[in-house]
Design an enzyme around this catalytic site. Sequence first.
Site, mmCIF file in Angstrom:
data_model
loop_
_atom_site.group_PDB
_atom_site.id
_atom_site.type_symbol
_atom_site.label_atom_id
_atom_site.label_comp_id
_atom_site.label_asym_id
_atom_site.label_seq_id
_atom_site.Cartn_x
_atom_site.Cartn_y
_atom_site.Cartn_z
ATOM 1 N N LYS A 126 0.954 -0.916 0.154
ATOM 2 C CA LYS A 126 -0.007 -0.044 -0.153
ATOM 3 C C LYS A 126 0.890 1.271 0.059
ATOM 4 O O LYS A 126 2.203 1.287 0.461
ATOM 5 C CB LYS A 126 -0.799 -0.126 1.363
ATOM 6 C CG LYS A 126 -1.961 0.781 1.090
ATOM 7 C CD LYS A 126 -3.326 0.269 0.345
ATOM 8 C CE LYS A 126 -4.388 1.160 0.358
ATOM 9 N NZ LYS A 126 -5.418 0.279 -0.429
ATOM 10 N N ASP A 166 -6.615 4.289 -4.677
ATOM 11 C CA ASP A 166 -7.793 4.149 -3.375
ATOM 12 C C ASP A 166 -8.160 5.392 -2.971
ATOM 13 O O ASP A 166 -8.408 6.402 -3.998
ATOM 14 C CB ASP A 166 -6.613 3.625 -2.249
ATOM 15 C CG ASP A 166 -7.280 3.393 -0.856
ATOM 16 O OD1 ASP A 166 -7.802 2.307 -0.764
ATOM 17 O OD2 ASP A 166 -7.325 4.305 0.141
HETATM 18 P P1 NDP Z 1 -12.885 7.537 -2.816
HETATM 19 O O1 NDP Z 1 -11.862 8.945 -2.647
HETATM 20 O O2 NDP Z 1 -13.445 7.558 -4.373
HETATM 21 O O3 NDP Z 1 -14.141 8.197 -1.789
HETATM 22 C C1 NDP Z 1 -14.053 8.129 -0.547
HETATM 23 C C2 NDP Z 1 -15.264 8.482 0.004
HETATM 24 O O4 NDP Z 1 -15.136 8.284 1.606
HETATM 25 C C3 NDP Z 1 -15.708 9.923 -0.284
HETATM 26 O O5 NDP Z 1 -16.981 10.155 -0.296
HETATM 27 C C4 NDP Z 1 -14.883 10.654 1.034
HETATM 28 O O6 NDP Z 1 -15.473 12.104 1.261
HETATM 29 C C5 NDP Z 1 -15.461 9.848 2.104
HETATM 30 N N1 NDP Z 1 -14.166 9.940 3.138
HETATM 31 C C6 NDP Z 1 -13.045 9.782 2.979
HETATM 32 N N2 NDP Z 1 -12.338 10.227 4.179
HETATM 33 C C7 NDP Z 1 -13.216 10.459 4.891
HETATM 34 C C8 NDP Z 1 -13.359 10.570 6.406
HETATM 35 N N3 NDP Z 1 -12.372 10.704 7.143
HETATM 36 N N4 NDP Z 1 -14.629 10.754 7.031
HETATM 37 C C9 NDP Z 1 -15.647 10.776 6.151
HETATM 38 N N5 NDP Z 1 -15.863 10.358 4.834
HETATM 39 C C10 NDP Z 1 -14.601 10.287 4.257
HETATM 40 O O7 NDP Z 1 -12.427 6.577 -2.281
HETATM 41 P P2 NDP Z 1 -12.887 5.021 -2.426
HETATM 42 O O8 NDP Z 1 -14.308 4.906 -2.927
HETATM 43 O O9 NDP Z 1 -11.963 4.229 -3.550
HETATM 44 O O10 NDP Z 1 -12.367 4.249 -1.155
HETATM 45 C C11 NDP Z 1 -13.460 4.202 0.020
HETATM 46 C C12 NDP Z 1 -12.842 3.215 0.950
HETATM 47 O O11 NDP Z 1 -12.709 1.912 0.102
HETATM 48 C C13 NDP Z 1 -11.556 3.347 1.399
HETATM 49 O O12 NDP Z 1 -11.395 2.610 2.991
HETATM 50 C C14 NDP Z 1 -10.443 2.542 0.462
HETATM 51 O O13 NDP Z 1 -9.450 1.972 1.179
HETATM 52 C C15 NDP Z 1 -11.492 1.109 0.328
HETATM 53 N N6 NDP Z 1 -11.294 0.420 -0.861
HETATM 54 C C16 NDP Z 1 -11.240 0.918 -2.136
HETATM 55 C C17 NDP Z 1 -11.043 0.136 -3.189
HETATM 56 C C18 NDP Z 1 -11.127 0.503 -4.673
HETATM 57 O O14 NDP Z 1 -10.974 -0.029 -5.588
HETATM 58 N N7 NDP Z 1 -11.210 2.009 -4.805
HETATM 59 C C19 NDP Z 1 -10.570 -1.214 -3.050
HETATM 60 C C20 NDP Z 1 -10.798 -1.663 -1.821
HETATM 61 C C21 NDP Z 1 -11.250 -0.924 -0.697
HETATM 62 P P3 NDP Z 1 -14.716 13.336 0.953
HETATM 63 O O15 NDP Z 1 -15.055 13.411 -0.661
HETATM 64 O O16 NDP Z 1 -15.535 14.376 1.938
HETATM 65 O O17 NDP Z 1 -13.350 13.074 1.351
#
Ligand code: NDP
Length: 447
Positions: A126, A166
């Site tokens: 990571k 991510d």
């Molecule tokens: P994105 O950046 O596309 O979206 C993240 C989302 O989560 C946004 O809506 C963001 O809001 C919100 N968010 C982030 N940090 C916080 C926080 N501290 N408190 C509240 N909301 C928060 O990321 P992904 O959708 O790709 O990833 C989401 C999760 O899924 C993560 O845990 C990631 O590790 C996991 N994941 C992702 C994969 C992938 O293929 N993308 C694969 C496996 C796991 P804001 O815009 O306001 O920051």
Amino acid sequence: MKQKIEAFLDLVKERNGHEPEFLQAVEEVAETVIPYIVKHDIYYGKNILLRMVEPERLISFRVSWVDDDGEIQVNRGYRVQMNSAIGPYKGGLRFHPTVNASILKFLAFEQVFKNSLTTLPMGGGKGGSDFDPKGKSDNEIMRFCHAFMSELFRYIGPNTDVPAGDIGVGTREIGFLFGMYKKLQNEFTGVLTGKGMSWGGSLIRPEATGYGNVYFAQKMLETKNDTIKGKDVVISGSGNVAQYAAEKVLQLGGKVLTLSDSSGYIYDEAGIDEEKLAYVMELKNVKRGRISEYLEVYPDAKFEKGKTPWGVKCDVALPCATQNELFEEDAKKLLDNGCICVSEGANMPSTKDAIAAFHEAKILFAPGKASNAGGVATSGLEMTQNSLRFKWSREEVDNKLKDIMSDIHKSCLEYGKDDDGYVDYVRGANIAGFVKVADAMLAQGIV
Ligand code: NDP
């Protein structure tokens, strides 16, 4: 047994005491895997878990870049190469101001187990940076990505380490990172996944984590002769994972009630249908706006500032935002409101106490390392297509994704079934993930 686990955790704490997220991830694995190790002579007495909690390599580097005002900015870049026993390091890059070594070590550690569960030959890693992409221009994003890759390129490669996206890293960022890697190495290889469709990306990769999570929830519900159809579903986040989890829930006949971002959540009692979801995708992916803007177009919905959606009555909850976003009191609210299934799209969104509450109530609960593995699995399929210089159809990739999620579910049943028939998916995923990596490490000797 308790003493053995405590002694192990004390040792890990001694070395990593200042890394709370990493310790949290290790504790959850140790509690389920150490009892298994103790019962199996081939693993016992070989410090195999102690070897697994130490990254093979942790790289930290300076990223200097110039913003649109001509100011020089300095960020910190990282890559944690955790374990390569079963394949090249594989795992995403996260750009978020909260990024530090603890968060990346927890994510890399989880990734090792997750990648093992996919049945594909991928080790775990990571990386990322404390860079905050919010409010930055496209040119600033490009300059940062280029600066980041101008150091990272030394440590990665299609047979060494293959990063993906991510939080904060989507197709736009992967494009800029890939462009700089290609320039520096003078070769076009599958060194990153999540690429655009015209330059080596795989169909279904953008959808894979969200879709896979819902396929997994569906598999869990099937064990109770139930289905997503007709279910009220609460989702957190509105990024990549949340958007495609919502899309799949709608395709399978469920109703999506909420989405969120770090400023709060929206609750649409009438349901977030396909048209409303298309608006959210445009808002988040193109305009890069805030979820509260949903109300400007759909004023009947509610926006709860600064809150998470776990108090909304639902049958199924899909936490898809970030780590530690669902606490014990949230778990209790979900249970009181009749929630029967929680499937994690994010990595470690539920705290240890929240998981304990779900287990005590004996509802269906899937940890992210099993239920969100569809993303990295499809990244694995992207690597295969790149190596073959070939492209599978949407349907072919989606079918492979479904099969992989089903296989992960089966592995969880194999190792996680209690005597009373209840499935502890946390134990199942941890042990199934552990066995494959541990066997490979033992076969390769002490390296
Ligand atoms: P994105 O950046 O596309 O979206 C993240 C989302 O989560 C946004 O809506 C963001 O809001 C919100 N968010 C982030 N940090 C916080 C926080 N501290 N408190 C509240 N909301 C928060 O990321 P992904 O959708 O790709 O990833 C989401 C999760 O899924 C993560 O845990 C990631 O590790 C996991 N994941 C992702 C994969 C992938 O293929 N993308 C694969 C496996 C796991 P804001 O815009 O306001 O920051």
